[in-house]
Design a protein around this motif. Structure first.
Motif, short mmCIF file in Angstrom:
data_model
loop_
_atom_site.label_atom_id
_atom_site.label_comp_id
_atom_site.label_asym_id
_atom_site.label_seq_id
_atom_site.Cartn_x
_atom_site.Cartn_y
_atom_site.Cartn_z
N PRO A 1 7.05 14.22 -0.06
CA PRO A 1 8.45 13.28 0.18
C PRO A 1 8.04 12.57 1.36
CG PRO A 1 8.68 15.71 -0.24
CD PRO A 1 7.44 15.96 -0.24
N GLY A 2 8.72 11.22 1.34
CA GLY A 2 8.66 10.48 2.28
C GLY A 2 7.32 9.63 2.14
N VAL A 3 6.41 10.12 1.39
CA VAL A 3 5.20 9.42 1.46
C VAL A 3 4.91 8.91 -0.17
CG1 VAL A 3 2.52 9.58 1.39
CG2 VAL A 3 4.04 10.34 3.12
N ARG A 4 5.51 9.73 -0.74
CA ARG A 4 5.58 9.26 -2.45
C ARG A 4 5.57 7.94 -2.77
NH1 ARG A 4 9.62 12.35 -4.57
NH2 ARG A 4 8.45 14.17 -4.01
N THR A 5 6.69 7.26 -2.36
CA THR A 5 6.93 5.95 -2.76
C THR A 5 5.92 4.98 -2.33
OG1 THR A 5 9.23 6.35 -3.14
CG2 THR A 5 8.76 4.05 -3.12
N VAL A 6 5.85 5.06 -1.01
CA VAL A 6 4.99 3.81 -0.14
C VAL A 6 3.61 4.11 -0.12
CG1 VAL A 6 6.89 3.14 1.13
CG2 VAL A 6 5.60 4.82 1.95
N ILE A 7 3.02 5.22 -0.75
CA ILE A 7 1.57 5.58 -0.51
C ILE A 7 0.67 4.30 -0.98
CG2 ILE A 7 1.46 6.78 -2.52
CD1 ILE A 7 -0.53 7.24 0.89
N SER A 8 1.35 3.49 -2.35
CA SER A 8 0.59 2.64 -3.00
C SER A 8 0.13 1.36 -1.93
CB SER A 8 1.42 2.01 -4.16
OG SER A 8 1.93 3.30 -4.85
N VAL A 9 1.24 1.34 -0.87
CA VAL A 9 0.80 0.00 -0.12
C VAL A 9 -0.38 0.16 0.75
CG1 VAL A 9 1.96 -1.39 1.93
CG2 VAL A 9 3.30 -0.32 0.11
N PRO A 10 -0.79 1.36 1.33
CA PRO A 10 -1.94 1.41 2.30
C PRO A 10 -3.17 1.20 1.18
CG PRO A 10 -0.68 3.23 2.51
CD PRO A 10 0.36 2.39 1.73
N CYS A 11 -3.02 1.79 -0.08
CA CYS A 11 -4.08 1.76 -0.93
C CYS A 11 -4.36 0.33 -1.46
CB CYS A 11 -3.61 2.46 -2.29
SG CYS A 11 -3.43 4.48 -2.13
N GLY A 12 -3.33 -0.59 -1.54
CA GLY A 12 -3.54 -1.92 -1.70
C GLY A 12 -4.22 -2.64 -0.45
N ILE A 13 -3.74 -2.41 0.67
CA ILE A 13 -4.31 -2.89 1.90
C ILE A 13 -5.65 -2.62 2.10
CG2 ILE A 13 -4.28 -2.82 4.41
CD1 ILE A 13 -0.96 -2.53 4.23
N ALA A 14 -6.08 -1.25 1.55
CA ALA A 14 -7.52 -0.98 1.73
C ALA A 14 -8.29 -1.69 0.71
CB ALA A 14 -7.76 0.47 1.73
N LYS A 15 -7.71 -2.20 -0.27
CA LYS A 15 -8.32 -2.63 -1.61
C LYS A 15 -9.11 -1.57 -2.21
CE LYS A 15 -8.74 -7.48 -0.11
NZ LYS A 15 -7.61 -7.43 0.93
N MET A 16 -8.34 -0.61 -2.32
CA MET A 16 -8.95 0.49 -3.25
C MET A 16 -9.11 0.04 -4.76
SD MET A 16 -6.92 4.14 -3.87
CE MET A 16 -7.40 5.39 -5.11
N ASN A 17 -9.95 0.26 -5.35
CA ASN A 17 -10.28 0.05 -6.70
C ASN A 17 -9.10 0.02 -7.60
OD1 ASN A 17 -11.15 0.83 -9.85
ND2 ASN A 17 -12.80 -0.06 -8.81
N VAL A 18 -8.75 -0.83 -8.26
CA VAL A 18 -7.19 -0.56 -8.99
C VAL A 18 -7.48 0.40 -9.98
CG1 VAL A 18 -7.76 -2.52 -10.61
CG2 VAL A 18 -5.55 -1.90 -9.84
N TRP A 19 -8.56 0.36 -10.76
CA TRP A 19 -8.53 1.51 -11.94
C TRP A 19 -8.55 2.96 -11.28
CZ3 TRP A 19 -7.42 -0.60 -16.01
CH2 TRP A 19 -7.89 -2.04 -16.44
N VAL A 20 -9.35 3.16 -10.22
CA VAL A 20 -9.21 4.47 -9.77
C VAL A 20 -7.79 4.62 -9.32
CG1 VAL A 20 -10.12 5.87 -7.83
CG2 VAL A 20 -11.69 4.31 -8.75
N PHE A 21 -7.09 3.82 -8.54
CA PHE A 21 -5.81 3.97 -8.23
C PHE A 21 -5.07 4.49 -9.47
CE2 PHE A 21 -1.57 1.86 -7.84
CZ PHE A 21 -1.21 2.51 -6.55
N SER A 22 -4.93 3.54 -10.51
CA SER A 22 -4.21 3.67 -11.46
C SER A 22 -4.59 5.10 -12.12
CB SER A 22 -4.30 2.61 -12.66
OG SER A 22 -4.10 1.40 -12.05
#
Length: 199
Positions: A116-137
């Motif tokens: 809770p409190g992280v669930r929604t916005v965790i996608s943002v740092p994943c994007g900032i770090a340029k995490m592989n989009v397929w791994v993220f998905s």
């Protein structure tokens, strides 16, 4: 008042059947905690099939976070700080999600969905770090399947009282998140010690 407005939108999406479920979850300003129990109620009413509803919800559980991932990847933190408020991204939640990402790395795309409190916005740092989009998905989908199933099924079970689902589910999701966090912490410690022994 705001919740009534959201419910009006969701009932409009209902006419689009399963695609409407995916679409509703793609807009991150509409809380999944509201959408999924309502979808369960639609199953209770006989308007949707339980398995197909969970499948649509799981897909929407990926397309929604992908919008925030894109915001972080292509706009970076400055853009998130400027426009995040329109998506109900609070500064303290963003900071918390960044700390989780720094500590646990890409697996947080999975783990963060249970916190809770992280669930929604965790996608943002994943994007900032340029995490592989397929791994993220993939990580996001694997986390969203059980979460979606829980929300939809409880909404289905509660029937007309589906609005009680969010508070009921929060009681169960938090312990699950803690257990996963503990298990992963021990796993990473074990890997770290294994590397030290090899050296």
């Amino acid at each position: 008042m705001f919740e009534e407005f959201i419910l009006t939108i969701l009932h409009a999406f209902k006419s689009l059947s399963y695609f409407g479920v995916v679409l509703a979850l793609t807009f991150e300003f509409i809380p999944a905690e509201l959408v999924l129990p309502l979808v369960g109620y639609w199953v209770y009413q006989g308007d949707l099939n339980l398995i197909l509803a969970i499948s649509a919800g799981s897909i929407g559980g990926v397309t929604g976070p992908l919008t925030l991932y894109a915001l972080g990847r292509f706009g970076g933190r400055p853009l998130v700080e400027k426009f995040g408020k329109y998506l109900f991204i609070r500064e303290k939640d963003l900071v918390a999600s960044e700390k989780f990402f720094d500590k646990y790395g890409p697996i947080i795309a999975f783990l963060g969905r249970f916190i809770p409190g992280v669930r929604t916005v965790i996608s943002v740092p994943c994007g900032i770090a340029k995490m592989n989009v397929w791994v993220f998905s993939l990580y996001t989908f694997l986390a969203m399947v059980p979460i979606t199933a829980i929300y939809v099924y409880i909404g289905y079970t509660l029937g007309p009282h589906w609005t009680d689902a969010a508070s009921l589910i929060a009681v169960y999701l938090k312990p699950i998140g803690i257990v996963i966090l503990v298990v992963l912490t021990f796993f990473f410690l074990w890997k770290y010690r294994s590397k030290l022994r090899k050296r």
